[in-house]
Design a protein around this motif. Structure first.
Motif, mmCIF file in Angstrom:
data_model
loop_
_atom_site.group_PDB
_atom_site.id
_atom_site.type_symbol
_atom_site.label_atom_id
_atom_site.label_comp_id
_atom_site.label_asym_id
_atom_site.label_seq_id
_atom_site.Cartn_x
_atom_site.Cartn_y
_atom_site.Cartn_z
ATOM 1 N N THR A 243 -6.698 -13.356 37.158
ATOM 2 C CA THR A 243 -6.266 -11.753 37.295
ATOM 3 C C THR A 243 -7.539 -10.953 36.672
ATOM 4 O OG1 THR A 243 -5.192 -11.756 35.085
ATOM 5 C CG2 THR A 243 -3.743 -11.742 37.111
ATOM 6 N N SER A 244 -8.251 -11.486 35.740
ATOM 7 C CA SER A 244 -9.559 -11.010 35.124
ATOM 8 C C SER A 244 -10.834 -11.579 35.315
ATOM 9 C CB SER A 244 -9.143 -10.489 33.688
ATOM 10 O OG SER A 244 -9.320 -11.365 32.796
ATOM 11 N N GLY A 245 -10.689 -12.709 35.351
ATOM 12 C CA GLY A 245 -11.996 -13.435 35.445
ATOM 13 C C GLY A 245 -12.775 -13.331 34.131
ATOM 14 N N ASP A 246 -12.054 -13.076 32.922
ATOM 15 C CA ASP A 246 -12.763 -12.986 31.538
ATOM 16 C C ASP A 246 -13.113 -14.309 31.296
ATOM 17 O OD1 ASP A 246 -13.746 -12.197 29.216
ATOM 18 O OD2 ASP A 246 -11.744 -11.408 28.317
ATOM 19 N N GLY A 247 -13.997 -14.853 31.522
ATOM 20 C CA GLY A 247 -14.540 -16.353 31.062
ATOM 21 C C GLY A 247 -14.908 -16.281 29.622
ATOM 22 N N PRO A 248 -15.757 -15.188 29.045
ATOM 23 C CA PRO A 248 -15.729 -15.097 27.375
ATOM 24 C C PRO A 248 -14.721 -14.981 26.735
ATOM 25 C CG PRO A 248 -17.485 -13.840 28.748
ATOM 26 C CD PRO A 248 -16.468 -14.153 29.539
ATOM 27 N N GLY A 249 -13.687 -14.375 27.000
ATOM 28 C CA GLY A 249 -12.339 -14.092 26.416
ATOM 29 C C GLY A 249 -11.541 -15.409 26.283
ATOM 30 N N ILE A 250 -11.524 -16.320 27.692
ATOM 31 C CA ILE A 250 -10.928 -17.585 27.704
ATOM 32 C C ILE A 250 -11.754 -18.699 26.704
ATOM 33 C CG2 ILE A 250 -10.281 -19.442 29.212
ATOM 34 C CD1 ILE A 250 -9.910 -17.118 31.288
ATOM 35 N N GLU A 251 -13.170 -18.335 26.400
ATOM 36 C CA GLU A 251 -13.524 -19.470 25.681
ATOM 37 C C GLU A 251 -13.401 -19.142 24.263
ATOM 38 O OE1 GLU A 251 -15.353 -22.077 26.153
ATOM 39 O OE2 GLU A 251 -15.168 -21.891 28.302
ATOM 40 N N SER A 252 -13.090 -17.818 23.776
ATOM 41 C CA SER A 252 -12.582 -17.605 22.570
ATOM 42 C C SER A 252 -11.207 -18.187 22.459
ATOM 43 C CB SER A 252 -12.747 -16.145 22.196
ATOM 44 O OG SER A 252 -14.095 -15.606 22.494
ATOM 45 N N GLY A 253 -10.405 -17.877 23.292
ATOM 46 C CA GLY A 253 -9.087 -18.478 23.267
ATOM 47 C C GLY A 253 -8.927 -19.834 22.991
ATOM 48 N N PHE A 254 -9.923 -20.720 23.659
ATOM 49 C CA PHE A 254 -10.129 -22.252 23.707
ATOM 50 C C PHE A 254 -10.550 -22.431 22.397
ATOM 51 C CE2 PHE A 254 -9.637 -23.501 28.223
ATOM 52 C CZ PHE A 254 -8.864 -24.488 27.853
ATOM 53 N N ALA A 255 -11.461 -21.721 21.690
ATOM 54 C CA ALA A 255 -11.639 -22.038 20.192
ATOM 55 C C ALA A 255 -10.649 -22.021 19.503
ATOM 56 C CB ALA A 255 -12.801 -20.827 19.940
ATOM 57 N N ALA A 256 -9.786 -20.940 19.657
ATOM 58 C CA ALA A 256 -8.775 -20.755 18.669
ATOM 59 C C ALA A 256 -7.687 -22.082 18.825
ATOM 60 C CB ALA A 256 -8.016 -19.447 18.843
ATOM 61 N N LEU A 257 -7.395 -22.269 20.146
ATOM 62 C CA LEU A 257 -6.660 -23.378 20.718
ATOM 63 C C LEU A 257 -7.155 -24.712 20.040
ATOM 64 C CD1 LEU A 257 -4.261 -24.641 22.394
ATOM 65 C CD2 LEU A 257 -5.713 -24.868 24.254
ATOM 66 N N SER A 258 -8.282 -24.969 20.137
ATOM 67 C CA SER A 258 -9.080 -26.270 19.430
ATOM 68 C C SER A 258 -8.773 -26.376 18.120
ATOM 69 C CB SER A 258 -10.586 -26.339 19.885
ATOM 70 O OG SER A 258 -10.821 -26.396 21.290
ATOM 71 N N ARG A 259 -9.013 -25.183 17.349
ATOM 72 C CA ARG A 259 -8.686 -25.346 15.887
ATOM 73 C C ARG A 259 -7.329 -25.460 15.631
ATOM 74 N NH1 ARG A 259 -12.134 -20.528 16.124
ATOM 75 N NH2 ARG A 259 -10.403 -19.044 16.036
ATOM 76 N N ALA A 260 -6.477 -24.866 16.374
ATOM 77 C CA ALA A 260 -5.011 -25.107 16.191
ATOM 78 C C ALA A 260 -4.777 -26.694 16.477
ATOM 79 C CB ALA A 260 -4.058 -24.357 16.871
ATOM 80 N N LEU A 261 -5.002 -27.258 17.250
ATOM 81 C CA LEU A 261 -4.863 -28.745 17.719
ATOM 82 C C LEU A 261 -5.737 -29.685 16.775
ATOM 83 C CD1 LEU A 261 -4.983 -28.728 21.715
ATOM 84 C CD2 LEU A 261 -3.101 -28.690 20.108
ATOM 85 N N ASP A 262 -7.012 -29.380 16.356
ATOM 86 C CA ASP A 262 -7.387 -30.014 15.305
ATOM 87 C C ASP A 262 -6.557 -30.046 13.888
ATOM 88 O OD1 ASP A 262 -9.579 -30.948 16.955
ATOM 89 O OD2 ASP A 262 -10.865 -29.374 16.474
ATOM 90 N N HIS A 263 -6.193 -28.998 13.650
ATOM 91 C CA HIS A 263 -5.326 -28.753 12.593
ATOM 92 C C HIS A 263 -3.910 -29.769 12.557
ATOM 93 C CE1 HIS A 263 -3.631 -27.014 8.979
ATOM 94 N NE2 HIS A 263 -2.301 -26.734 9.552
ATOM 95 N N GLU A 264 -3.389 -29.663 13.665
ATOM 96 C CA GLU A 264 -2.193 -30.377 13.901
ATOM 97 C C GLU A 264 -2.615 -31.862 13.958
ATOM 98 O OE1 GLU A 264 1.849 -31.161 14.768
ATOM 99 O OE2 GLU A 264 0.821 -29.132 14.485
ATOM 100 N N GLU A 265 -3.580 -32.241 14.468
ATOM 101 C CA GLU A 265 -4.163 -33.757 14.463
ATOM 102 C C GLU A 265 -4.420 -34.281 13.005
ATOM 103 O OE1 GLU A 265 -5.946 -36.687 17.596
ATOM 104 O OE2 GLU A 265 -6.357 -34.443 17.612
ATOM 105 N N ALA A 266 -4.902 -33.360 12.158
ATOM 106 C CA ALA A 266 -5.513 -33.527 10.996
ATOM 107 C C ALA A 266 -4.425 -33.858 10.065
ATOM 108 C CB ALA A 266 -6.458 -32.444 10.307
ATOM 109 N N ARG A 267 -3.343 -33.169 10.149
ATOM 110 C CA ARG A 267 -2.136 -33.544 9.222
ATOM 111 C C ARG A 267 -1.257 -34.984 9.642
ATOM 112 N NH1 ARG A 267 3.107 -31.918 10.334
ATOM 113 N NH2 ARG A 267 3.421 -31.127 12.292
ATOM 114 N N THR A 268 -1.787 -35.730 10.547
ATOM 115 C CA THR A 268 -1.262 -36.981 10.950
ATOM 116 C C THR A 268 -1.047 -37.788 9.587
ATOM 117 O OG1 THR A 268 -1.960 -36.758 13.077
ATOM 118 C CG2 THR A 268 -1.291 -38.879 12.327
#
Length: 202
Positions: free
Chosen positions: A177-202
């Motif tokens: 809908t918007s093609g907001d590449g930088p916004g999606i990249e920022s979102g991916f950074a947050a998603l990656s942190r969340a997944l890294d945190h989830e995986e670290a608590r294994t």
């Protein structure tokens, strides 16, 4: 009898024949290629028949009408997309975040706009095309579960995969809908942190 003889409607009638099923798959592959290239707008049996190199009557022998054929083609496109996504994930680093990130270019690849059209069609006319939306989660969720750490309990894999799927859907809508590449990249950074945190608590 000629295998292409359009005497009956519905490919299920030929399901007992290996030759008939092979012919059905061949036709579906050709129609799927055409839909992937040209989208869902103005789809018809005659258009599909031209792409498949046959007649619309032959297609009616193997498929239960245009809605069935279109649904089968979209499902085939989705399977291709999932297979390519998993192949990309396999080549990524060993972290869950890295594997998810590697899937993204496939999810927004050449045929993604057609699959987005399919979801829109399911929302617009759910009576005829609800299956297009229902099968999305059914197929994508197991794929995401399969890239979770193997030692996680099944419930945890399912919960995290539901979270990933929801976030990726949001990214896909934003991309379309918007093609907001930088916004999606920022979102991916947050998603990656969340997944890294989830995986670290294994």
């Amino acid at each position: 009898m000629d295998e292409d003889a359009p005497e009956k409607v519905g490919y299920r009638r030929s399901a007992g024949s290996a030759r008939g099923e092979a012919r059905r798959r061949e036709l579906l592959e050709r129609v799927t290629d055409e839909v992937g290239a040209n989208g869902l707008v103005d789809f018809s049996l005659r258009r599909a028949a031209r792409a498949a190199g046959t007649t619309h009557k032959v297609l009616l022998y193997y498929f239960d009408g245009p809605e069935d054929l279109l649904t089968q083609a979209v499902l085939q496109l989705r399977e291709r997309r999932i297979d390519r996504s998993l192949a990309a994930a396999d080549l990524a680093d060993s972290t869950l975040a890295g594997r998810v990130r590697a899937m993204w270019p496939v999810l927004v690849g050449d045929e993604s706009w057609v699959l987005d059209q399919a979801i829109g069609l399911a929302m617009y006319d759910s009576a005829r095309y609800a299956e297009l939306a229902r099968t999305a989660s059914v197929r994508y969720l197991p794929a995401l579960i399969s890239i979770c750490p193997p030692d996680w309990p099944d419930e945890r894999k399912h919960q995290v995969s539901e979270f990933i799927l929801a976030v990726l859907r949001g990214f896909l809508i934003e991309w379309r809908t918007s093609g907001d590449g930088p916004g999606i990249e920022s979102g991916f950074a947050a998603l990656s942190r969340a997944l890294d945190h989830e995986e670290a608590r294994t």
